[in-house]
Scaffold this active site. Structure first.
Site, mmCIF file in Angstrom:
data_model
loop_
_atom_site.group_PDB
_atom_site.id
_atom_site.type_symbol
_atom_site.label_atom_id
_atom_site.label_comp_id
_atom_site.label_asym_id
_atom_site.label_seq_id
_atom_site.Cartn_x
_atom_site.Cartn_y
_atom_site.Cartn_z
ATOM 1 N N GLU A 91 0.821 -1.193 -0.117
ATOM 2 C CA GLU A 91 -0.029 -0.172 0.044
ATOM 3 C C GLU A 91 0.915 1.307 -0.016
ATOM 4 O OE1 GLU A 91 -2.991 -0.999 2.923
ATOM 5 O OE2 GLU A 91 -3.066 1.185 3.341
ATOM 6 N N SER A 190 9.521 6.988 10.135
ATOM 7 C CA SER A 190 8.865 6.452 11.469
ATOM 8 C C SER A 190 9.107 5.062 11.996
ATOM 9 C CB SER A 190 7.540 6.652 11.360
ATOM 10 O OG SER A 190 6.521 6.297 12.396
ATOM 11 N N SER A 213 7.248 6.295 16.898
ATOM 12 C CA SER A 213 5.644 5.961 17.573
ATOM 13 C C SER A 213 5.747 5.537 18.867
ATOM 14 C CB SER A 213 5.367 4.754 16.695
ATOM 15 O OG SER A 213 5.477 5.303 15.034
ATOM 16 N N HIS A 215 3.105 6.474 21.581
ATOM 17 C CA HIS A 215 1.662 5.751 21.840
ATOM 18 C C HIS A 215 1.553 5.647 23.476
ATOM 19 C CE1 HIS A 215 1.656 5.821 17.574
ATOM 20 N NE2 HIS A 215 1.727 4.752 17.205
ATOM 21 N N CYS A 332 -2.686 3.295 8.187
ATOM 22 C CA CYS A 332 -1.616 2.124 7.725
ATOM 23 C C CYS A 332 -2.100 0.780 7.507
ATOM 24 C CB CYS A 332 -0.679 2.036 8.996
ATOM 25 S SG CYS A 332 0.924 1.927 8.599
HETATM 26 N N1 SAH Z 1 6.617 0.737 11.809
HETATM 27 C C1 SAH Z 1 6.689 2.303 11.791
HETATM 28 C C2 SAH Z 1 6.113 2.814 10.621
HETATM 29 C C3 SAH Z 1 4.754 2.491 10.045
HETATM 30 S S1 SAH Z 1 3.388 3.080 10.914
HETATM 31 C C4 SAH Z 1 6.339 2.850 13.097
HETATM 32 O O1 SAH Z 1 5.914 2.257 14.073
HETATM 33 O O2 SAH Z 1 6.547 3.930 13.218
HETATM 34 C C5 SAH Z 1 3.160 4.631 10.941
HETATM 35 C C6 SAH Z 1 2.359 5.289 11.833
HETATM 36 O O3 SAH Z 1 1.258 5.065 11.858
HETATM 37 C C7 SAH Z 1 2.793 4.840 13.446
HETATM 38 O O4 SAH Z 1 3.060 5.644 14.347
HETATM 39 C C8 SAH Z 1 1.756 3.964 13.428
HETATM 40 O O5 SAH Z 1 1.712 3.606 15.107
HETATM 41 C C9 SAH Z 1 0.575 4.356 13.343
HETATM 42 N N2 SAH Z 1 -0.414 3.844 13.130
HETATM 43 C C10 SAH Z 1 -0.751 2.495 12.781
HETATM 44 N N3 SAH Z 1 -2.058 2.087 12.738
HETATM 45 C C11 SAH Z 1 -2.788 3.413 12.951
HETATM 46 C C12 SAH Z 1 -4.185 3.581 13.103
HETATM 47 N N4 SAH Z 1 -5.093 2.747 13.053
HETATM 48 N N5 SAH Z 1 -4.512 5.148 13.424
HETATM 49 C C13 SAH Z 1 -3.543 5.823 13.701
HETATM 50 N N6 SAH Z 1 -2.331 5.647 13.596
HETATM 51 C C14 SAH Z 1 -1.894 4.397 13.340
#
Ligand code: SAH
Length: 342
Positions: A91, A190, A213, A215, A332
């Site tokens: 994607e 990221s 990331s 969280h 994502c």
């Molecule tokens: N693996 C890397 C990059 C990919 S995800 C990482 O963890 O940073 C990119 C960002 O989207 C990350 O901050 C991830 O935590 C966030 N993300 C994933 N799923 C999400 C969702 N459902 N809603 C909001 N952010 C999300």
């Protein structure tokens, strides 16, 4: 005879291969430079037709095929499902901002990190992407939209620092002056916080924007939604990020997906403020895009802005990320996850 993947050849290897085909040396340089910006031999407009045909007979070129495309009615965000040579699907997203177009690329097919809210984790890690497969995402989308992206974010499926060497090579390819010529400052990577990768990246002399990331601040709560957190402690991730900032001069972004009823409590936000106090960081508050199993939900925009205000009052730079493409499985891996499960 099976064809050689041309992107995999170094300039020297290409030179000797072309030499064996009776071609002059300057063609190697010419072709190599095309490979930084195109995905088919036909596009190599300064090569004679006969040579293009010979190249097509002998080589393949890394490409991605647009398999499906969705355009958001709300904000014009375009979400692509792209097919790879082995029929794997990835994607990528094109987002329009005032300052230009940003493309979000995947760095792996699937992901091994297993974050419970993230659709990229569905089905686990299938394989790493090559540097050229990452570049092909940008080129294919540039071609599809007719707009040259000004920014690239490595925020699609996959953990970039778990595919370190190919990701570094990809960013170098993006940066090539005779290629897409995208400055390192216009690239954002990221990570969920693989600290050894952060230290290595700091030494690469490529000042890309690093996004963490996070969280959650509390390690055990973080492990509950991000299994990888059992290996990487928040304090170590912050130390590594500060090192990155000192070495590169690039301000770190902390991504904090606000999950309703989970990490949005006063206590959690207080911990975040305490952790970041005095640091030069930007906190990107992202109301979670509801997880595809519907178990986790995001906070309202109103709540996200209220949290932003609290953080700002305490002297922490914070923004709320605009939710783009919410009507087309914007988060994502969500579109791919739905596709591979049907
Ligand atoms: N693996 C890397 C990059 C990919 S995800 C990482 O963890 O940073 C990119 C960002 O989207 C990350 O901050 C991830 O935590 C966030 N993300 C994933 N799923 C999400 C969702 N459902 N809603 C909001 N952010 C999300």
């Amino acid at each position: 005879m099976s064809k050689t993947l041309i992107n995999n050849l170094t300039e020297e290897q290409l030179l000797s291969t072309l030499n064996a085909m009776g071609l002059p040396a300057f063609r190697a340089k010419q072709i190599k430079s095309w490979l930084y910006k195109c995905v088919s031999f036909k596009e190599m407009s300064n090569l004679p037709k006969g040579l293009i045909e010979r190249l097509e007979k002998n080589f393949t070129i890394d490409n991605v095929e647009v398999y499906k495309k969705l355009t958001s009615d709300v904000d014009g965000t375009k979400k692509y499902l792209l097919k790879l040579y082995d029929d794997e699907i990835i994607e990528a997203v094109a987002m329009e901002y005032k300052h230009g177009m940003t493309i979000c690329v995947s760095t792996q097919v699937g992901c091994a990190m297993g974050c419970v809210f993230c659709a990229s984790a569905v089905g686990g890690l299938r394989r790493n992407l090559s540097a050229h497969e990452m570049l092909a995402q940008v080129i294919a989308i540039n071609q599809d939209t007719g707009v040259k992206a000004s920014n690239v974010v490595l925020m699609g499926a996959g953990e970039p620092l778990a595919n370190y060497d190919q990701v570094i090579e990809f960013m170098k390819l993006l940066h090539k002056e005779d290629g897409l010529n995208i400055g390192y400052r216009s690239i954002s990577l990221s990570t969920c916080g693989l600290t050894e990768g952060i230290y290595k990246l700091a030494d690469e002399d490529m000042p890309v924007n690093l996004c963490i990331s996070l969280h959650y601040v509390d390690d055990s709560k973080r492990t509950g939604i991000m299994p990888i957190a059992s290996k990487y402690k928040v304090v170590d991730i912050i130390t590594a990020s500060q090192h990155y900032f000192k070495t590169t001069g690039r301000r770190i972004t902390i991504e904090y997906a606000l999950i309703k009823g989970k990490n949005d409590s006063e206590e959690d936000i207080d911990e975040l403020i305490k952790l970041l106090k005095g640091m030069n960081v930007l906190v990107n508050l992202i109301p979670l895009n509801a997880s595809i199993n519907g178990v986790l939900n995001g906070v309202s925009q109103k709540k996200a802005y209220a949290i932003m205000d609290i953080m700002k009052e305490k002297g922490i730079n914070a923004t709320v990320r605009r939710t783009l493409g919410s009507d087309i499985d914007g988060a994502c891996g969500q579109l791919r996850a739905r596709e591979i499960s049907t």
